[in-house]
Enzyme design. Sequence first.
Site, PDB file in Angstrom:
ATOM      1  N   TYR A   1     -69.743  29.895  -8.650  1.00  0.00           N
ATOM      2  CA  TYR A   1     -70.682  29.005  -7.970  1.00  0.00           C
ATOM      3  C   TYR A   1     -70.785  29.033  -6.128  1.00  0.00           C
ATOM      4  CZ  TYR A   1     -73.076  24.275  -6.553  1.00  0.00           C
ATOM      5  OH  TYR A   1     -73.577  23.351  -6.026  1.00  0.00           O
TER       6      TYR A   1
ATOM      7  N   VAL B   1     -86.517  29.856 -12.847  1.00  0.00           N
ATOM      8  CA  VAL B   1     -86.673  30.348 -11.492  1.00  0.00           C
ATOM      9  C   VAL B   1     -85.774  31.586 -11.328  1.00  0.00           C
ATOM     10  CG1 VAL B   1     -87.062  28.233 -10.047  1.00  0.00           C
ATOM     11  CG2 VAL B   1     -84.570  29.061 -10.586  1.00  0.00           C
TER      12      VAL B   1
ATOM     13  N   ALA C   1     -69.794  31.562  -4.365  1.00  0.00           N
ATOM     14  CA  ALA C   1     -70.350  32.757  -4.211  1.00  0.00           C
ATOM     15  C   ALA C   1     -71.690  32.910  -4.114  1.00  0.00           C
ATOM     16  CB  ALA C   1     -69.956  33.914  -5.111  1.00  0.00           C
TER      17      ALA C   1
END
Length: 264
Positions: free
Chosen positions: A156, A65, A158
């Site tokens: 993580y 992704v 953030a």
Amino acid sequence: MTTNNYKRFSGKLAIVTGTSSGIGLACARRLAEEGAMIAGIDIKEGDWQQVKALSPDSRFYKLDVSDGSAVKKTFEQVIVDYGRADILLTAAGISKAGPLHMLEEADWNDTIDVNLKGTYLCIKAVLPTMMKQHSGSIVTIASIEGLNGTECGSAYNASKGGVVILTKNLAMDYGRMGIRTNSICPGFIETPLLEQAIGQLPAFKDDIIRETKVGRLGKPEEIAAAASFLASDDASYVNGHSLVVDGGYSAGHSHGIVELMGLS
Ligand SMILES: NC(=O)c1ccc[n+]([C@@H]2O[C@H](COP(=O)([O-])OP(=O)(O)OC[C@H]3O[C@@H](n4cnc5c(N)ncnc54)[C@H](O)[C@@H]3O)[C@@H](O)[C@H]2O)c1
């Protein structure tokens, strides 16, 4: 398993990222149980076949992704295959964190790329179809760590804070076009990702459970139940919300008074 026989999503297509494990898998299963066809997206196939068994018209698309051109191509293929996009649920994610002065730039980049940029890319890729339909429901999986700090959460947290505010902005921009956007902020849920983050730290796990007011970790199915509500027309007036599903972890701090008063 669902506790009801709703088929809220009959004939609808739900695109679910991170569909091969943990929360994404549980969400895909729940939506399939409620009648949806699933376009499952993940970097690996994992336990995807569980979804296919529930909803035979579902298909798996292998995708990273965080890769912009691949996301665009894959979503175009999904629309060719199904001709619609009713629900997008973004659960693909990784957990890399640590004290900032020790965090490698590559780990920062990976975390932001998958968790935040990946969410942006998938939503951007689905919006033209939802805008044409004048309908759609987007559910992003953020985290309570995107709302409050946790020790050494750094990259993580953030990334998840970014997902929370991005979701609110999308609700403002596209609500009038019939597209609702909400996030779920899970607490600590028993999945491979959590195991990787705290499996080696039993004291940390015990402390989390002590701070979680229902006295246990969460199950992926408990996030899926909330996600299927937000994805459905039952939530037709819910837009821009960050739904905390954490067993009361972030309700307040525990100081042992409850135990003292015999309430546990
Ligand atoms: N488990 C928890 O306690 C918890 C708490 C809050 C939020 N979350 C969030 O929930 C989401 C799902 O996490 P989980 O706990 O189910 O973890 P998990 O590791 O079980 O599942 C994550 C899935 O994402 C996929 N993935 C990872 N990188 C990818 C990429 N580049 N492209 C496509 N797919 C990719 C993985 O292959 C995996 O199937 C994540 O966004 C995570 O941050 C988890």
